[in-house]
Design a protein around this motif. Structure first.
Motif, mmCIF file in Angstrom:
data_model
loop_
_atom_site.group_PDB
_atom_site.id
_atom_site.type_symbol
_atom_site.label_atom_id
_atom_site.label_comp_id
_atom_site.label_asym_id
_atom_site.label_seq_id
_atom_site.Cartn_x
_atom_site.Cartn_y
_atom_site.Cartn_z
ATOM 1 N N PRO A 89 12.065 10.792 0.147
ATOM 2 C CA PRO A 89 13.457 10.373 0.341
ATOM 3 C C PRO A 89 14.213 11.371 1.199
ATOM 4 O O PRO A 89 13.877 12.565 1.240
ATOM 5 N N LEU A 90 15.216 10.882 1.898
ATOM 6 C CA LEU A 90 16.140 11.761 2.599
ATOM 7 C C LEU A 90 17.168 12.305 1.610
ATOM 8 O O LEU A 90 17.460 11.662 0.590
ATOM 9 N N PRO A 113 0.788 -1.240 0.000
ATOM 10 C CA PRO A 113 0.000 0.000 0.000
ATOM 11 C C PRO A 113 0.816 1.284 0.000
ATOM 12 O O PRO A 113 0.303 2.346 -0.370
ATOM 13 N N SER A 114 2.052 1.239 0.478
ATOM 14 C CA SER A 114 2.901 2.431 0.499
ATOM 15 C C SER A 114 4.352 1.999 0.366
ATOM 16 O O SER A 114 4.668 0.805 0.357
ATOM 17 N N ASN A 115 5.224 2.981 0.287
ATOM 18 C CA ASN A 115 6.656 2.670 0.123
ATOM 19 C C ASN A 115 7.386 2.489 1.450
ATOM 20 O O ASN A 115 8.613 2.395 1.478
ATOM 21 N N TRP A 116 6.656 2.420 2.559
ATOM 22 C CA TRP A 116 7.296 2.357 3.871
ATOM 23 C C TRP A 116 8.187 1.126 3.987
ATOM 24 O O TRP A 116 7.843 0.031 3.530
ATOM 25 N N PHE A 162 16.971 5.268 3.650
ATOM 26 C CA PHE A 162 16.848 6.194 2.531
ATOM 27 C C PHE A 162 15.650 7.125 2.667
ATOM 28 O O PHE A 162 15.517 8.074 1.902
ATOM 29 N N GLN A 163 14.763 6.846 3.629
ATOM 30 C CA GLN A 163 13.512 7.594 3.714
ATOM 31 C C GLN A 163 13.460 8.517 4.924
ATOM 32 O O GLN A 163 14.046 8.236 5.964
ATOM 33 N N ASP A 164 12.696 9.594 4.773
ATOM 34 C CA ASP A 164 12.320 10.438 5.902
ATOM 35 C C ASP A 164 11.027 9.851 6.462
ATOM 36 O O ASP A 164 9.957 9.966 5.838
#
Length: 542
Positions: free
Chosen positions: A230-231, A152-155, A243-245
């Motif tokens: 993205p960070l 459902p999401s990129n988490w 890689f993510q915020d």
């Protein structure tokens, strides 16, 4: 070098100060502290048997990492029953005996509560995955697949891979910030909050003196399932998570209201302590929110020091500036080592004498403003243990080998007796190996050496508790010259100045006129011209 011979005044207290404010708290990782039944795994009775050692340190409380019913995929941080003891650790009756003995010794007991997720073997999740309409259907975070069948999401999860796992029974994905066997609770549901507060009430009724709330900033998600941005490039990245915020799968504003409900519950019992564990990219902001004023948690436990590769003056300055103590700000808690991070001495000594460095670090910890936590074995100066790949148990270490040290090396058995099998921890090979270097630093050997780290720890804890300025006072950074750390602690008319040489070489410094050294490590005489490396001292007016 030996320390100066100094006399400490009698311990002072403040009747109007909560017991936890400025407290020294000892962390026990129960699997590794003491094995009472010879199965190679530490247990509650082992802790009870060794409470005398903990009390001898002069600490105020003991924080015990999870001992609840669990399949142990994440060694107790995957809870299958919040209101029972896992059989490997003992029984509820064993816990009651532990509480009773601790209180008779003047020790308070703090336990971990993991409210962001449960084990997939918890009865709530077993029911939740059966259908979309059952009584626990909305107790976890479920979502339909995207039209192409993807999550459902990129988490991303902390332990690697997507934060979503497909469940064929419901025909949906469920969310997990950690292992797939740790499904995320839906704390937007008030029934879930009520059930978790009931679990806390269960332990408060058994006499627990407080809680550490594990990963509490992971406790809520964005219901819209918005992708994380993205960070910016840079920094060490060993997992997709890096890689993510992570602003949408954690760090939600509703957490603040939930921790206010926790505080109302603990306050209703009187004299109870609550501390949030908060890590991540926005930790300082979240810790401030979770502890603001008198209606949220008492304190927050951060990661400023836990992953720092070196100890430098700027690091201490950062903590002091963030936790300045003004404007209704909460109360900080500090630690240099714990069960999630490599032991501080191995990160920071960098070829210097480990015992001398351990003494300096312990004095610095005792001088910080806030509560301070001593991780089991720190009082012995234990380095990070070496655990071969074939003996690793930590899922993060195994997944990311060899890019991260993992957590096993900080969780190996406590050495009690140098010349006994398994250093006196167990009668059989334990769940993690005993590092031979640890056996040489065992409690019994250090008890017989008045110059040992163990004796130094007792002295430094007593020193902190004898100084109101260290326990409760303000903290302000001072300029002391290259390589030196200096700050003052003040309480009323009392003023102390703390100075540490964190560098590898002697630094220019002389004891100023009108001041006297009241505590020191790695210092043979009052410094005249230079402060040796790893020396630390506390001064008061003459």
């Amino acid at each position: 070098m030996t320390a100066l011979t100094l006399e400490h005044p009698a311990v002072q207290t403040a009747a109007d100060t909560e017991w936890w404010r400025g407290a020294v708290i000892y962390q026990v990782y129960p699997r590794s502290f003491a094995d009472s039944n010879g199965d190679g795994i530490g247990d509650l009775n082992g802790i009870t048997d060794r409470l005398g050692h903990i009390a001898s340190l002069g600490v105020d409380a003991v924080w015990i990492s999870p001992f609840f019913t669990s399949p142990m995929k994440d060694f107790g941080y995957d809870v299958a029953d919040y209101c029972d003891v896992d059989p490997i650790f003992g029984t509820l009756a064993d816990f009651d005996r532990l509480i009773d003995k601790a209180h008779r010794l003047g020790l308070r007991i703090i336990t971990d509560l993991v409210f962001a997720h449960t084990s997939d073997q918890h009865a709530w999740f077993d029911d939740s995955r059966q259908s979309r309409t059952g009584p626990h259907a909305d107790w976890y975070v479920w979502a339909d697949a995207k039209p192409d069948g993807s999550p459902p999401s990129n988490w991303q999860s902390v332990f690697g891979g997507p934060a979503w796992t497909w469940d064929a029974r419901r025909g949906q994905y469920y969310m997990h910030n950690f292992l797939p066997s740790q499904p995320q609770l839906n704390l937007h549901n008030p029934d879930v909050q009520d059930a978790l507060l009931d679990a806390a009430r269960f332990w408060l009724d058994r006499g627990v003196d407080g809680f550490r709330f594990d990963a509490i900033n992971f406790a809520m998600h964005d219901p819209k399932l918005t992708d994380n941005p993205p960070l910016p490039p840079g920094g060490k990245r060993t997992r997709p998570f890096d890689f993510q915020d992570k602003i949408n799968n954690q760090s939600q504003p509703g957490i603040v209201d939930f921790v206010a409900r926790i505080r109302a519950l603990t306050d209703s019992y009187g004299g109870r302590f609550s501390v949030a564990e908060v890590g991540g990219d926005h930790a300082e902001r979240e810790m401030q929110a979770f502890t603001a004023g008198d209606t949220h948690l008492n304190s927050a436990y951060g990661f400023l020091y836990l992953y720092a590769p070196s100890l430098a003056p700027d690091l201490v300055r950062e903590g002091a500036e963030v936790w300045h103590g003004r404007g209704g700000q909460g109360w900080p808690s500090w630690t240099f080592s714990n069960h999630d991070a490599p032991r501080a001495i191995s990160r920071w000594a960098q070829g210097r004498d480990p015992k001398a460095y351990a003494e300096m670090a312990m004095l610095l910890l005792m001088c910080l403003r806030g509560n301070v936590f001593i991780y089991y074995g720190e009082e012995l100066g234990l380095p990070q243990a070496e655990v071969p790949f074939e003996r690793l148990t930590d899922p993060e270490a195994i997944t990311n080998w060899p890019q991260t040290l993992g957590r096993d090396g900080a969780r190996t058995p406590m050495p009690w007796q140098a010349d006994r099998p398994q250093a006196g921890f167990s009668s059989i090979e334990p769940w993690l190996p005993v590092d031979p270097r640890h056996a040489a630093l065992a409690v019994d050997r250090q008890e017989g050496d008045p110059t040992s780290m163990l004796h130094s720890t007792r002295r430094l804890v007593a020193f902190r508790k004898s100084q109101p300025a260290l326990m409760w006072g303000d903290m302000a950074m001072l300029d002391a010259g290259p390589g030196l750390l200096s700050f003052e602690r003040t309480q009323g008319n009392e003023r102390l100045i703390c100075v540490f040489n964190l560098g590898h070489a002697a630094a220019d410094w002389t004891l100023p006129d009108g001041w006297r050294v009241i505590e020191a490590v790695n210092l043979n005489a009052p410094p005249e011209g230079q402060l040796p490396p790893m020396a630390g001292l506390v001064m008061a007016t003459a």
